[in-house]
Design an enzyme around this catalytic site. Structure first.
Site, PDB file in Angstrom:
ATOM      1  N   ARG A 108      30.891 -67.409 -71.973  1.00  0.00           N
ATOM      2  CA  ARG A 108      30.428 -68.663 -72.601  1.00  0.00           C
ATOM      3  C   ARG A 108      30.262 -68.359 -74.083  1.00  0.00           C
ATOM      4  O   ARG A 108      29.372 -67.588 -74.464  1.00  0.00           O
ATOM      5  CB  ARG A 108      29.119 -69.130 -71.964  1.00  0.00           C
ATOM      6  N   HIS A 135      35.024 -77.244 -71.355  1.00  0.00           N
ATOM      7  CA  HIS A 135      34.118 -76.825 -70.262  1.00  0.00           C
ATOM      8  C   HIS A 135      34.845 -77.083 -68.927  1.00  0.00           C
ATOM      9  O   HIS A 135      34.479 -77.960 -68.153  1.00  0.00           O
ATOM     10  CB  HIS A 135      32.822 -77.631 -70.351  1.00  0.00           C
ATOM     11  N   GLN A 138      33.132 -77.135 -65.350  1.00  0.00           N
ATOM     12  CA  GLN A 138      32.328 -78.338 -65.184  1.00  0.00           C
ATOM     13  C   GLN A 138      33.194 -79.509 -64.715  1.00  0.00           C
ATOM     14  O   GLN A 138      32.897 -80.169 -63.721  1.00  0.00           O
ATOM     15  CB  GLN A 138      31.653 -78.687 -66.517  1.00  0.00           C
ATOM     16  N   ASP A 230      26.832 -87.058 -71.533  1.00  0.00           N
ATOM     17  CA  ASP A 230      26.406 -85.685 -71.826  1.00  0.00           C
ATOM     18  C   ASP A 230      25.452 -85.759 -73.023  1.00  0.00           C
ATOM     19  O   ASP A 230      25.323 -86.822 -73.647  1.00  0.00           O
ATOM     20  CB  ASP A 230      27.653 -84.823 -72.145  1.00  0.00           C
ATOM     21  N   CYS A 269      26.710 -83.607 -66.764  1.00  0.00           N
ATOM     22  CA  CYS A 269      26.894 -82.174 -66.479  1.00  0.00           C
ATOM     23  C   CYS A 269      25.553 -81.445 -66.389  1.00  0.00           C
ATOM     24  O   CYS A 269      25.465 -80.390 -65.759  1.00  0.00           O
ATOM     25  CB  CYS A 269      27.769 -81.538 -67.548  1.00  0.00           C
ATOM     26  N   ARG A 297      29.146 -76.907 -58.437  1.00  0.00           N
ATOM     27  CA  ARG A 297      29.549 -75.861 -59.386  1.00  0.00           C
ATOM     28  C   ARG A 297      29.731 -74.548 -58.623  1.00  0.00           C
ATOM     29  O   ARG A 297      30.652 -73.784 -58.889  1.00  0.00           O
ATOM     30  CB  ARG A 297      28.478 -75.670 -60.478  1.00  0.00           C
TER      31      ARG A 297
HETATM   32  N1   CP Z   1      26.374 -77.927 -66.932  1.00  0.00           N
HETATM   33  C1   CP Z   1      26.207 -76.666 -67.321  1.00  0.00           C
HETATM   34  O1   CP Z   1      27.132 -75.969 -67.683  1.00  0.00           O
HETATM   35  O2   CP Z   1      24.923 -76.225 -67.259  1.00  0.00           O
HETATM   36  P1   CP Z   1      24.367 -74.899 -67.929  1.00  0.00           P
HETATM   37  O3   CP Z   1      24.501 -75.055 -69.424  1.00  0.00           O
HETATM   38  O4   CP Z   1      22.925 -74.845 -67.498  1.00  0.00           O
HETATM   39  O5   CP Z   1      25.153 -73.735 -67.436  1.00  0.00           O
HETATM   40  N1  NVA Z   2      28.087 -80.408 -74.295  1.00  0.00           N
HETATM   41  C1  NVA Z   2      27.024 -79.570 -73.806  1.00  0.00           C
HETATM   42  C2  NVA Z   2      27.298 -79.153 -72.405  1.00  0.00           C
HETATM   43  C3  NVA Z   2      26.226 -78.300 -71.788  1.00  0.00           C
HETATM   44  C4  NVA Z   2      26.543 -77.881 -70.387  1.00  0.00           C
HETATM   45  C5  NVA Z   2      26.866 -78.367 -74.712  1.00  0.00           C
HETATM   46  O1  NVA Z   2      27.880 -77.787 -75.095  1.00  0.00           O
HETATM   47  O2  NVA Z   2      25.729 -78.019 -75.045  1.00  0.00           O
END
Ligand code: CP
Ligand code: NVA
Length: 314
Positions: A108, A135, A138, A230, A269, A297
């Site tokens: 990530r 993502h 997701q 989101d 998400c 997930r």
């Molecule tokens: N939706 C999602 O990716 O959640 P986290 O940021 O908690 O991993």
């Molecule tokens: N768009 C959000 C998604 C989190 C799962 C972010 O990148 O923070």
């Protein structure tokens, strides 16, 4: 190799690289892993996953870790929130070390380029656990959940309201691969990336998916089958929180917007900011499927890991 087979790709960095059949293979595998969770407990026995996270996480971190444990494997977490990957040593050198110890990496990162560089420099699968740009895990879980709810997602309409961000980009790609119509509604200047739109338009011609981009939430929600939102400011955009809260106010998913849909499902998400992009009433309402998605997930990422690692190495 188990009967589940293998994806014809080394990595999973973007849904753009998958065919509709690849996505269906992931979904079929996820459904079976979900139905037989207790029984199918050694498919990745002895395998090791490295998890490198530059950003916070609840769902992604837990579900990858638990997913490995479920299948007899093991995950090692490297908290990289204090420094970007590549700051202590070159990303390509990190990659060359990791491939000597583990069987798969989930990363990530802020920069999308970082996961691409990891993938290009090691022989083991690299999975995108979220970047500023995409993502994919997701969106695959989102659409897997929709297939559970609807049977077939082809010809249905999903409306995304809010920021044209990483989650939005991956949803656009997934819709285009699966023949789902998608409407994206953002404030002016916050539309999704032009390259994503163009690629999805091309993929959509093959699958029969229509992509609409607009700025008017009520029009976007009229008769739709699901509404997705989101956070307005993603991780890394903390200094824009206040400015965006003002600009996005009209884009809150509330009961009034949901009433315009065709008994539409509500999707997010997570994490959600109640009272900002969604009201508590919608989030906790009977059409909300946000926790079903979170549950899935686990199963979808187990499928991804299995289909990338299946038959590799010992
Ligand atoms: N939706 C999602 O990716 O959640 P986290 O940021 O908690 O991993
Ligand atoms: N768009 C959000 C998604 C989190 C799962 C972010 O990148 O923070």
């Amino acid at each position: 190799m188990t009967k589940f087979g293998k994806l014809p790709h080394k990595d999973l960095l973007s849904i753009a690289q998958l065919s509709g059949d690849d996505v269906q293979q992931i979904f079929a595998t996820a459904a079976e892993l979900k139905a037989k969770r207790a029984e199918l407990n050694d498919l990745l026995a002895g395998k090791k996953l490295a998890m490198i996270f530059e950003k916070d996480s609840l769902r992604t971190r837990f579900t990858f870790d638990i997913g490995m444990q479920d299948m007899g494997g093991h995950a090692v977490f490297l908290d990289h929130r204090d420094a970007r990957i590549g700051s202590r040593e070159a990303v390509r050198d990190v990659a060359r070390n990791l491939e000597r110890w583990v069987d798969c990496v989930v990363a990530r990162t802020f920069k999308h380029r970082a996961v691409v560089e990891l993938a290009e420099n090691c022989s083991i699968p690299v999975i995108n656990g979220l970047t500023d740009y995409l993502h994919p895990c997701q969106a695959l879980s989102d659409f897997f959940t929709l297939t559970e709810k609807w049977g077939d997602v082809k010809g249905k309409r999903l409306t995304y309201i809010g920021d044209g961000n990483n989650t939005c980009h991956s949803l656009i790609y997934a819709a285009a691969k699966l023949g789902t119509n998608i409407t994206v509604c953002t404030p002016e200047g916050y539309e999704p990336n032009a390259k994503v739109i163009n690629q999805a338009m091309i993929a959509g011609q093959e699958s029969g998916s229509e992509l609409r981009i607009m700025n008017e939430p009520k029009e976007a929600c009229e008769g739709t089958n699901a509404v997705y939102t989101d956070v307005w400011a993603s991780m890394g955009q903390e200094d824009e929180v206040e400015e965006r809260a003002g600009l996005f106010r009209e884009y809150q998913v509330d009961e009034e917007l949901m009433a315009l849909t065709d008994n539409g499902l509500f999707m997010h998400c997570l994490p959600a900011h109640r009272g900002h992009e969604v009201t508590s009433g919608v989030m906790d309402g009977e059409n909300s499927i946000v926790f079903d998605i979170a549950e899935n997930r686990l199963h979808v990422q187990k499928a991804i890991m299995l289909l990338l690692m299946n038959g590799e190495g010992s």
